[in-house]
Write a protein that holds these residues in place. Structure first.
Motif, PDB file in Angstrom:
ATOM      1  N   HIS A 195      -8.344   9.928  -7.926  1.00 63.83           N
ATOM      2  CA  HIS A 195      -7.369   9.025  -7.310  1.00 63.83           C
ATOM      3  C   HIS A 195      -8.019   7.651  -7.144  1.00 63.83           C
ATOM      4  O   HIS A 195      -8.291   7.211  -6.025  1.00 63.83           O
ATOM      5  N   SER A 211      -6.400   6.572   3.294  1.00 68.29           N
ATOM      6  CA  SER A 211      -5.228   6.619   2.409  1.00 68.29           C
ATOM      7  C   SER A 211      -4.336   7.821   2.676  1.00 68.29           C
ATOM      8  O   SER A 211      -4.746   8.802   3.297  1.00 68.29           O
ATOM      9  N   ASP A 212      -3.120   7.712   2.162  1.00 68.92           N
ATOM     10  CA  ASP A 212      -2.179   8.829   1.986  1.00 68.92           C
ATOM     11  C   ASP A 212      -1.881   9.640   3.241  1.00 68.92           C
ATOM     12  O   ASP A 212      -1.807  10.869   3.198  1.00 68.92           O
ATOM     13  N   THR A 230       0.813  -1.214   0.000  1.00 71.90           N
ATOM     14  CA  THR A 230       0.000   0.000   0.000  1.00 71.90           C
ATOM     15  C   THR A 230       0.852   1.271   0.000  1.00 71.90           C
ATOM     16  O   THR A 230       0.439   2.296   0.544  1.00 71.90           O
ATOM     17  N   GLN A 249      -6.840   5.028  -4.455  1.00 69.37           N
ATOM     18  CA  GLN A 249      -6.771   5.389  -3.035  1.00 69.37           C
ATOM     19  C   GLN A 249      -8.122   5.139  -2.374  1.00 69.37           C
ATOM     20  O   GLN A 249      -9.041   5.944  -2.460  1.00 69.37           O
ATOM     21  N   ASP A 255      -1.923   3.222   4.263  1.00 72.96           N
ATOM     22  CA  ASP A 255      -0.719   3.326   3.435  1.00 72.96           C
ATOM     23  C   ASP A 255       0.538   3.157   4.275  1.00 72.96           C
ATOM     24  O   ASP A 255       0.531   3.353   5.495  1.00 72.96           O
ATOM     25  N   GLY A 311      -1.414   2.314  -3.987  1.00 68.95           N
ATOM     26  CA  GLY A 311      -2.725   2.698  -3.486  1.00 68.95           C
ATOM     27  C   GLY A 311      -3.239   1.776  -2.392  1.00 68.95           C
ATOM     28  O   GLY A 311      -2.715   0.688  -2.145  1.00 68.95           O
ATOM     29  N   THR A 312      -4.309   2.208  -1.753  1.00 69.49           N
ATOM     30  CA  THR A 312      -4.865   1.496  -0.604  1.00 69.49           C
ATOM     31  C   THR A 312      -6.164   0.755  -0.910  1.00 69.49           C
ATOM     32  O   THR A 312      -6.723   0.108  -0.029  1.00 69.49           O
ATOM     33  N   THR A 366     -13.549   5.797  -3.027  1.00 68.80           N
ATOM     34  CA  THR A 366     -12.277   6.257  -3.579  1.00 68.80           C
ATOM     35  C   THR A 366     -12.374   7.753  -3.802  1.00 68.80           C
ATOM     36  O   THR A 366     -13.469   8.303  -4.004  1.00 68.80           O
ATOM     37  N   HIS A 376       2.223   4.604  -1.764  1.00 71.60           N
ATOM     38  CA  HIS A 376       1.371   5.545  -2.504  1.00 71.60           C
ATOM     39  C   HIS A 376       1.158   5.118  -3.955  1.00 71.60           C
ATOM     40  O   HIS A 376       0.034   5.176  -4.475  1.00 71.60           O
TER      41      HIS A 376
END
Length: 469
Positions: free
Chosen positions: A81, A170-171, A46, A84, A108, A51-52, A77, A48
């Protein structure tokens, strides 16, 4: 032997014969589930660029299988993106007017290259009482423990007194698709809460096998990144000029190296040093007490600042983290740049820090610009009811362990929830070694004992916070 049974046997042996004999763990089936979830999540890369979404889908599948209604498990999502993914689960309450509790966790992880590791980073490996893999500490181990506890509560038929929302996002580590930020800005009804708990911070700290204390993250330092840049007309390297962009920047960096920000304490850091003093002796204990008072004793602060981690708790810090310059080996440099990463005490400001950098540089030909702006967030207020519940859970698990407020030196997604006006507290479940923190590093690991304890800790904490009595 079955791998899950081997793990469980090892965990119980560690608890019976190791230094954590007072702690308690969940039923074997729940520990096996937690281990299974952790193995699945570690195997899903995961970072970046990947993605997650696959991890979010895996969590959704498990929650639905555990009996959550499809309407209570939302997979999203972020527009633009598509890789993500975010999954938000709701454990519904009886009829109540109390606002929900929101638990946040990021899916992530930072990059891990196989050639840098002695083990495969994207496969869970158990070795000598440790669990290895990218994200076991930051923070898939926490997620696995939390999910196993949540599933156990659901299957036990537990009904909270107010809704409990769990967002896996995510992120947090990198990228421009931060799930918590996006949810708060565009999906607020889905995650709106009166209180946020974050497993990505705070928690228990060990040294030499001894438990030091349990910290509740009520604040964190605010990061802001600056760029320093010098420019020049350049020329041929065979005819050096007195003005050189690289040399000018280097002289400025030397002055930044010497820059020391003033001592600033907050209610959180004063509480931290007051509690920490109880575990020290002699001059160190006296100095910690001296900086826990208002105004802080500056001589005591100077002595404490000899230790980098203590220094970082006492003031804003800035450090060079990147350097580039020149465009050809046979040409005088036309441009040189440096990255300056600052971590501000929450009461500081981006403008004030920039002004200090400019003052220290003392050179108008070094341009200072912001590349990652600060996102200010004040300390969360002291919550007596939460602290009472949390302290009871901690001390029931680990008798005699003190609980104290804590300012994280790094950054977490609590930054966004605090900025959105929701009191936020980080309450990590997995104890870590103060002298062997491998998050983001090579051969990241957590102990099997700490993981087993975390599953039970999260079960008890969710139940405590969800109950009005």
């Amino acid at each position: 032997m079955n791998r899950h049974r081997s793990l469980i046997s090892g965990l119980f042996a560690a608890l019976l014969f190791g230094g954590a004999a007072q702690a308690q763990t969940s039923p074997p089936a729940n520990l096996a589930l937690a281990r299974e979830i952790l193995s699945e999540l570690i195997a899903i890369n995961t970072v970046h660029d990947h993605g997650t979404l696959p991890a979010a889908e895996a969590i959704r599948t498990r929650l639905l299988a555990a009996g959550f209604a499809p309407a209570d498990v939302t997979l999203l999502t972020i527009p633009g993106h598509p890789t993500q993914g975010q999954v938000i689960a709701r454990l519904r309450a009886k009829a109540t007017k109390a606002k929900p509790v929101l638990w946040i966790s990021h899916l992530d992880v930072v990059e891990a290259k196989r050639e840098d590791w002695t083990l495969e980073p994207f496969a869970l490996t158990e070795k000598d009482g440790w669990l290895y893999g990218r994200g076991v500490q930051d923070m898939k181990g926490e997620i696995a423990a939390l999910l196993a506890a949540l599933i156990r509560l659901k299957q036990d038929g537990f009904v909270p007194d107010r809704d409990m929302i769990f967002a896996f996002t995510s992120d947090e580590e990198s990228g421009d698709a931060n799930g918590v930020d996006w949810l708060l800005k565009t999906q607020r009804p889905l995650v709106d809460a009166g209180l946020v708990l974050n497993s990505d911070g705070g928690g228990g700290s060990l040294r030499g096998g001894q438990r030091l204390s349990y910290g509740v993250q009520t604040s964190e330092k605010i990061y802001v990144t600056f760029q320093l840049e010098t420019t020049n007309k350049g020329g041929h390297s065979s005819v050096p000029e007195p003005e050189n962009a690289i040399y000018r920047l280097a002289r400025g960096l030397t002055r930044i190296e010497a820059l020391v920000f003033p001592v600033v304490t907050t209610p959180t850091t004063r509480g931290f040093f007051a509690e920490s003093a109880k575990r020290e002796s002699g001059q160190t204990a006296a100095d910690m007490l001296a900086v826990s008072r208002e105004p802080p004793d500056l001589a005591a602060a100077a002595r404490l600042s000899a230790a980098p981690a203590r220094n970082a708790r006492l003031r804003t810090t800035c450090v060079a983290t990147g350097l580039s310059g020149g465009h050809a080996e046979n040409a005088l440099p036309q441009r040189a740049r440096a990255v300056i990463q600052c971590r501000m005490i929450p009461t500081d400001s981006e403008a004030a820090v920039r002004a200090r950098l400019v003052e220290a540089l003392a050179d108008p030909d070094i341009a200072v610009s912001v590349t990652s702006p600060a996102a200010p967030a004040r300390d969360s207020p002291y919550d007596a009811a939460l602290m009472t519940r949390l302290t009871k859970v901690v001390q029931d698990m680990w008798p005699g362990v003190s609980v104290a407020p804590h300012m994280d030196l790094g950054a977490t997604d609590s930054l966004f929830t605090r900025a959105a006006g929701i009191p936020s507290y980080a309450v990590g479940a997995i104890w870590s070694d103060a002298d062997d923190n491998r998050a983001h590093g090579r051969d990241e690991r957590i102990s099997t004992t700490a993981f087993a304890e975390a599953v039970e800790f999260d079960f008890r904490l969710i139940k405590s916070v969800a109950t009005s009595r």
